[in-house]
Design an enzyme around this catalytic site. Structure first.
Site, short mmCIF file in Angstrom:
data_model
loop_
_atom_site.label_atom_id
_atom_site.label_comp_id
_atom_site.label_asym_id
_atom_site.label_seq_id
_atom_site.Cartn_x
_atom_site.Cartn_y
_atom_site.Cartn_z
N GLU A 45 -5.32 2.02 -6.89
CA GLU A 45 -5.58 3.01 -5.84
C GLU A 45 -6.92 3.72 -5.96
OE1 GLU A 45 -1.58 5.05 -4.70
OE2 GLU A 45 -1.31 4.19 -6.68
N ILE A 66 -9.33 -3.31 -19.23
CA ILE A 66 -9.14 -4.18 -18.06
C ILE A 66 -8.43 -5.45 -18.52
CG2 ILE A 66 -10.26 -5.44 -16.20
CD1 ILE A 66 -10.35 -2.33 -16.01
N PHE A 69 0.81 -1.22 0.00
CA PHE A 69 0.00 0.00 0.00
C PHE A 69 0.85 1.28 0.00
CE2 PHE A 69 -2.17 -3.24 2.73
CZ PHE A 69 -3.01 -3.73 1.75
#
Length: 738
Positions: A704, A628, A241
């Site tokens: 994110e 995607i 992260f």
């Protein structure tokens, strides 16, 4: 490789390894004669270590060495945010910059021996007054300097307007609010860990990192060796992260101790240590003022930000510049970023740095404006949709935010929303709906990939990127299979090793967008090399043919009536394999367009009318992230981001003791994170519009964006349910009680 929309949805190629325990993380790496290190941490927030009594620790069973500022391990230079996470190197002086700073290392034969010996060390300090209160420090906030190439105080005004305050005063309707959230911590499942092994003057460092190449640079500089003498290995990372981009104290000390002792050293941080030894997200206060016409079109946006910053460096939340800077069309814009210097652990990148906090303030303020104007919140956003980058008049490479809202509203059932706060009661639960916008820039870095045909029929696709749970193992396999016309099962991914093809790593939602085009380039170069081998090796049935007459077709080489698979060719010519490295980098369109991903979140909450308990019922997220690559792992990324936002909205926040600077809830018992019971059904939908101006894949990053706007959507739903506007996170039941 085309930019056409994909419908690929495959399981993670590393999934079996992870669920069976076969994946080796940093702390799992074996080494002969392995010693174990345990960090010593400061117990004051600011001052100087006057002395350290290590006699009892040195006499403790199994102890090999105790290192302190007075018995130091030599390190060179100083840290920078892109290498070392703070502006100093550990143990090089006796200065204490914050509570929980690394001030020593005990090395012993076992972890338990090192830990127990560490408890025997006594440190004496010359204590100085420390600034640890974010609220108290706001009056002393300072200008941080340029942010993303623009001034921290950025303003553009319409002709004839003297100031942003004048524009607000002249607006038909204005709203203003102050929004605050505490500092937060990454809390990855895998605690930070490393194993340092020296051999013949070269270091191999096993560590969980999002960037093997940046870690190589940091380690080499601090240890005074050439980068060629450092290898960083990190095939699996148990979450990062952003916290595992920079290099922190533990690998520096482990490597230095291993070199001094002449044996490998492992350091695994305890959960409590991860709260201070590694980074965090800034605490943030924001004031947003909006001026609009009666029809809802924005006239003025004023966004002021105060973010905590450590005297030890690191980064801070640039909340206004990442949201209000470009999210909505307005004639007058004023951004003002300040930092609040504190004696606290250094902040670092944390999922959607700036956007996460900025979206809470801006999207809550926009909801307040919608309530004031009695305009539907979705309609208000659509009326202010920016068709070009505000203030720069640069077109978006691809933007379908209006479609996100329309599809999201339909999937969620937004038309059933009652606009009157507190009007919907089901049993003892007040029910409300909220929405918010998500945004995150499209980032792309230079990257290289190696593709190699193997005689066993598989193809290796390798790069020095990282997979911190985001699915890069699978992305390499999917894109390699697509580029070569082969089944995914025949692609062998390899990553997380600094000796592989150059790649800066995985952060900034840029790993797929950067690495993907390089896969295509490498596949093309590898097929060219395969054809060259086929026509030049005398043992090949294609020997002597002009290369232009030979084509690659789904694993075969074809020339006229002759067809031969690459495994047969390689075995025939007795080759161990043939391959090539391909590279890709941002193209000429970067700078001529604005690259950004967008999305819309819709949320339904229930608030108990008697206890004030907030509960989530369901969430719908619609994402415009370009093409995607793998729908299954992409959906997982958005779900993870939404859960991150749930933590921001309802649970998370560091509690800093005002007298000591200690993080009082620096553990998993007291630092609350979302668990299964907190997470409702999450409906994720991708528009899947390829952005071919951004890269040949048409794919932008999505790691994110999923968290951006979630807290605002939840807060807006709470307001719709109860009529209470909560402007300070987390939204806890005490803020919802009379």
């Amino acid at each position: 490789m085309s930019g056409a929309a994909r419908t690929v949805s495959v399981n993670r190629v590393d999934g079996r390894l992870k669920v069976t325990g076969g994946a080796r993380y940093a702390a799992d790496q074996p080494a002969e004669r392995l010693a174990h290190g345990f960090l010593l941490l400061s117990t004051v927030a600011r001052g100087t270590v006057r002395a350290m009594d290590v006699a009892a620790a040195e006499a403790s069973p199994g102890v090999l060495a105790v290192y302190t500022p007075f018995r130091t391990l030599a390190l060179l230079g100083s840290g920078t945010p892109f290498s070392v996470g703070h502006s100093w190197l550990p143990l090089q002086d006796a200065e204490v910059h914050y509570h929980g700073q690394a001030i020593g290392l005990v090395v012993a034969e076992t972890f338990e021996q090192a830990r127990d010996a560490a408890a025997l060390v006594r440190a004496d300090y010359d204590v100085r007054p420390a600034a640890v209160s974010f609220t108290d420090g706001i009056p002393a906030a300072t200008d941080p300097g340029p942010i993303m190439g623009e001034p921290a105080r950025l303003e553009y005004l319409a002709d004839g307007v003297d100031s942003i305050d004048a524009a607000l005063a002249a607006s038909e309707v204005t709203v203003s609010g102050t929004y605050q959230q505490p500092g937060k911590h990454h809390s990855a499942m895998e605690p930070h860990a490393c194993v340092a092994v020296w051999q013949d003057g070269s270091l191999t460092l096993h560590t969980g990192t999002q960037s093997a190449s940046l870690t190589v640079g940091a380690m080499a500089a601090a240890l005074g060796v050439e980068t060629a003498k450092v290898r960083v290995v990190s095939p699996h990372v148990g979450g990062g992260f952003g916290n595992k981009v920079a290099t922190w104290a533990h690998p520096l000390l482990a490597a230095a101790a291993a070199r001094t002792l002449g044996r490998p050293v492992k350091v695994v941080l305890t959960r409590e240590q991860t709260f201070t030894v590694t980074g965090n997200r800034s605490a943030v206060r924001q004031t947003v003022s909006l001026g609009a016409r009666r029809d809802g079109t924005l006239v003025a946006v004023k966004h002021q930000v105060w973010a905590s910053q450590s005297g030890s460096g690191g980064i801070f939340e640039s909340s206004a510049h990442t949201t209000s800077r470009y999210l909505y069309r307005t004639e007058n814009l004023h951004l003002d970023q300040k930092i609040v210097p504190l004696d606290v652990p250094p902040p670092t990148w944390m999922r959607a740095p700036g956007q996460e906090s900025g979206s809470f303030a801006l999207e809550t303020a926009l909801d307040e404006l919608a309530a004031e104007l009695r305009i539907d919140p979705v309609e208000l956003r659509l009326r202010n949709n920016a068709t070009v980058y505000p203030g720069r008049n640069v077109p978006w490479s691809s933007k379908h935010l209006d479609e996100c809202y329309r599809i999201g509203a339909q999937r969620f059932g937004w038309a059933r929303r009652n606009p009157t706060p507190g009007a919907v009661l089901r049993g003892e639960w007040l029910v409300g709906m909220g929405t918010a916008t998500a945004n995150y820039p499209g980032e792309r870095f230079p990257a290289s990939v190696n593709v190699r045909f193997r005689p066993d029929g598989d193809v290796s696709v390798s790069s020095a990127t990282a997979d911190l749970g985001t699915g890069m193992w699978t992305v390499l396999a999917v894109l390699g299979a697509e580029a070569l016309g082969l089944p995914v099962a025949r692609i062998r991914s390899d990553l997380g090793d600094s000796t592989l093809a150059a790649n800066i790593g995985s952060f900034g939602s840029a790993s797929t967008a950067s690495t993907g085009p390089a896969v295509a380039a490498a596949a093309q170069a590898a097929t060219t090399a395969l054809i060259d081998l086929a026509v030049t090796d005398e043992r090949s049935p294609l020997h002597g043919r002009p290369a232009a007459e030979v084509r690659y077709e789904r694993g075969d080489l074809v020339a006229g009536d002759l067809r031969i698979g690459f495994p047969e060719l390689l075995r025939t010519v007795d080759s161990p394999g043939v391959g090539a490295t391909g590279s890709a980098a941002p193209g000429p369109d970067h700078g001529r367009y604005a690259f950004t991903s967008f999305g819309a979140h819709f949320c339904e909450v229930r608030v108990n009318r008697w206890t004030g308990e907030p509960r989530l019922s369901r969430i719908t997220s619609v994402i415009d992230g370009g093409a995607i690559i793998n729908a299954k792992t992409a959906r997982s990324q958005i779900i993870g981001g939404v859960i991150f936002g749930i933590g921001q909205a309802l649970l998370e926040g560091a509690v800093v003791e005002p007298d000591t600077g200690r993080i009082a809830n620096g553990n998993f018992a007291d630092y609350l994170l979302p668990v299964n019971a907190d997470v409702p059904p999450i409906d994720v939908h991708f528009l899947d519009h390829p952005d071919l101006l951004f890269n040949p894949l048409g794919a932008r990053g999505i790691g994110e964006i999923g968290t951006v706007g979630v807290a605002a959507a939840i807060g807006n739903a709470v307001y719709n349910a109860t009529g209470r506007r909560v402007r300070e996170l987390p939204i806890t039941l005490d803020k919802l009680l009379d």
